[in-house]
Scaffold this active site. Structure first.
Site, PDB file in Angstrom:
ATOM      1  N   GLY A  70      -6.171 -45.243 -10.280  1.00 52.88           N
ATOM      2  CA  GLY A  70      -7.617 -45.248 -10.119  1.00 52.88           C
ATOM      3  C   GLY A  70      -8.262 -45.669 -11.435  1.00 52.88           C
ATOM      4  O   GLY A  70      -7.855 -45.213 -12.507  1.00 52.88           O
ATOM      5  N   ASP A  74      -8.267 -48.320  -6.714  1.00 52.45           N
ATOM      6  CA  ASP A  74      -9.551 -47.668  -6.381  1.00 52.45           C
ATOM      7  C   ASP A  74     -10.235 -47.279  -7.683  1.00 52.45           C
ATOM      8  O   ASP A  74      -9.660 -47.444  -8.760  1.00 52.45           O
ATOM      9  CB  ASP A  74      -9.300 -46.416  -5.520  1.00 52.45           C
ATOM     10  CG  ASP A  74      -8.432 -45.401  -6.240  1.00 52.45           C
ATOM     11  OD1 ASP A  74      -7.209 -45.449  -6.073  1.00 52.45           O
ATOM     12  OD2 ASP A  74      -8.977 -44.591  -7.026  1.00 52.45           O
ATOM     13  N   MET A  78      -0.925 -40.097 -11.184  1.00 49.81           N
ATOM     14  CA  MET A  78      -0.341 -38.772 -10.948  1.00 49.81           C
ATOM     15  C   MET A  78       1.109 -38.624 -11.450  1.00 49.81           C
ATOM     16  O   MET A  78       1.749 -37.622 -11.127  1.00 49.81           O
ATOM     17  CB  MET A  78      -0.439 -38.425  -9.451  1.00 49.81           C
ATOM     18  CG  MET A  78      -1.878 -38.439  -8.946  1.00 49.81           C
ATOM     19  SD  MET A  78      -2.070 -38.023  -7.197  1.00 49.81           S
ATOM     20  CE  MET A  78      -1.631 -36.299  -7.188  1.00 49.81           C
ATOM     21  N   GLU A  79       1.608 -39.594 -12.227  1.00 47.40           N
ATOM     22  CA  GLU A  79       3.013 -39.507 -12.663  1.00 47.40           C
ATOM     23  C   GLU A  79       3.280 -39.901 -14.116  1.00 47.40           C
ATOM     24  O   GLU A  79       4.226 -39.386 -14.746  1.00 47.40           O
ATOM     25  CB  GLU A  79       3.917 -40.405 -11.773  1.00 47.40           C
ATOM     26  CG  GLU A  79       4.001 -40.004 -10.321  1.00 47.40           C
ATOM     27  CD  GLU A  79       2.821 -40.514  -9.496  1.00 47.40           C
ATOM     28  OE1 GLU A  79       2.154 -41.468  -9.947  1.00 47.40           O
ATOM     29  OE2 GLU A  79       2.548 -39.946  -8.420  1.00 47.40           O
ATOM     30  N   GLU A 101       5.358 -48.674  -3.539  1.00 45.94           N
ATOM     31  CA  GLU A 101       5.397 -49.156  -4.920  1.00 45.94           C
ATOM     32  C   GLU A 101       6.746 -49.779  -5.278  1.00 45.94           C
ATOM     33  O   GLU A 101       6.830 -50.547  -6.240  1.00 45.94           O
ATOM     34  CB  GLU A 101       5.037 -48.006  -5.889  1.00 45.94           C
ATOM     35  CG  GLU A 101       3.557 -47.638  -5.771  1.00 45.94           C
ATOM     36  CD  GLU A 101       3.152 -46.400  -6.551  1.00 45.94           C
ATOM     37  OE1 GLU A 101       2.012 -46.348  -7.039  1.00 45.94           O
ATOM     38  OE2 GLU A 101       3.964 -45.445  -6.658  1.00 45.94           O
TER      39      GLU A 101
HETATM   40  N1  ADE Z   1      -3.602 -43.279  -8.020  1.00 42.29           N
HETATM   41  C1  ADE Z   1      -4.363 -44.264  -7.527  1.00 42.29           C
HETATM   42  N2  ADE Z   1      -5.634 -43.866  -7.391  1.00 42.29           N
HETATM   43  C2  ADE Z   1      -5.687 -42.587  -7.823  1.00 42.29           C
HETATM   44  C3  ADE Z   1      -6.724 -41.622  -7.915  1.00 42.29           C
HETATM   45  N3  ADE Z   1      -7.968 -41.910  -7.556  1.00 42.29           N
HETATM   46  N4  ADE Z   1      -6.405 -40.394  -8.384  1.00 42.29           N
HETATM   47  C4  ADE Z   1      -5.133 -40.110  -8.747  1.00 42.29           C
HETATM   48  N5  ADE Z   1      -4.125 -40.982  -8.674  1.00 42.29           N
HETATM   49  C5  ADE Z   1      -4.390 -42.206  -8.203  1.00 42.29           C
END
Ligand code: ADE
Length: 231
Positions: A79, A197, A173-174, A13
C-alpha cells in the site's frame, strides 16, 4: 554459486515466478511448499509464506537454514503512503521497520525493542543491481522506508501516522520480519514491492483489483535482477 531465495506472501505473488522456473522440484516442509528450480544459470528456491510477520519469518528462516539460500529477494505488493507512489509503481526498501511494535509505555520509540533496531537496512549491492535493471529497462524505481505490520491498512489516519512516525513511503505485512531474520543470520536481502492500493478507504477494493497485475510487475523485475546477480 549460492542458491537464491525468492519469496512472496501470497500465491499470486509467486505464480509469475513459478511460470518461468525450470526443473522445478516441490518440497513440502514446515506446513508449506518450497519450489526448488533454476532460472538461467542460477539455482533458486521460491515460496510464499502466507500473510503476516510470523509466517514470513518462518519461511525466510527455512529458506536460509533448511534450503541453504545465501541471498533472499522478496517480491510482492504494498500500500502506498507517499502521494507520488501510484498503483503499479515499483518501490524498493532501503530500510524496514515494524509499525505495530509498541512498547512506548516504557519510553521506547515506536518500532523498537531492546537489542533490536527500529529500521533494518537492506543490502546495498542488491539495491544497486535493482537500480541498474531499472535503468536498462527504462523503469522508474522509487526507494524509501517500508513499514510492516500485522494489519491491512485501509485507514487514512493510520496510514498518515505510519508515514510520519517512520518516514515510510509504503506499507505491507512481511518485509520487516524478513529483515529481522536475514539480518540476524547475515544473509543479504532485498525487498521489492509494486503498489496495489493507497492504504485508504478504497484499499480493500483496489487490492483485490490490482493484486495480480502489480504482483506480476514486481515478479518480472525480480527475475531480471536474478539474471544480474553475481555468483
Ligand atoms: N499490502 C498491500 N496493500 C496493503 C495495505 N493497504 N496494508 C497492508 N499491507 C498491504
Amino acid at each position: 554459486m549460492g542458491k537464491i531465495a525468492i519469496m512472496g506472501a501470497m500465491p499470486e505473488e509467486i505464480e509469475p515466478l513459478l511460470a518461468k522456473l525450470e526443473n522445478v522440484k516441490e518440497n513440502a516442509y514446515g506446513a508449506n511448499v518450497y519450489y526448488e528450480g533454476s532460472y538461467g544459470t542460477k539455482e533458486v528456491v521460491v515460496a510464499y509464506s502466507k500473510i503476516g510477520k510470523v509466517f514470513a519469518a518462518l519461511t525466510a528462516t527455512i529458506l536460509i537454514e533448511k534450503f541453504g539460500c545465501e541471498k533472499l529477494l522478496f517480491s510482492g505488493v504494498a500500500g502506498a503512503i507517499s502521494d507520488d507512489l501510484k498503483i503499479g509503481d515499483l518501490v524498493i526498501a532501503d530500510g524496514l521497520c515494524q509499525h505495530d511494535l509498541d512498547i512506548s509505555a516504557f519510553g521506547h520509540p515506536y518500532g523498537y525493542v531492546p537489542e533490536g533496531e527500529v529500521c533494518i537496512a537492506t543490502d546495498v549491492t542488491l539495491r544497486n543491481i535493482a537500480k541498474s535493471v531499472a535503468q536498462k529497462k527504462g523503469l522508474t524505481l522509487k526507494e524509501g522506508v517500508i513499514a510492516t505490520g500485522d494489519q491491512f491498512v485501509a485507514n487514512p489516519e493510520r496510514k498518515e501516522w505510519v508515514g510520519e512516525t517512520f518516514k515510510a513511503s509504503a506499507l505491507e505485512m512481511e518485509g520487516a520480519s524478513v529483515a529481522v531474520v536475514c539480518n540476524a543470520l547475515n544473509v543479504p536481502f532485498f525487498i521489492l514491492r509494486a503498489i496495489s492500493d493507497s492504504a485508504d478507504m478504497d484499499a480493500g477494493f483496489d487490492f483485490d483489483t490490482f493484486l495480480q497485475s502489480s504482483a506480476k510487475i514486481s515478479a518480472d523485475f525480480i527475475l531480471d535482477m536474478v539474471d544480474q546477480i553475481e555468483a
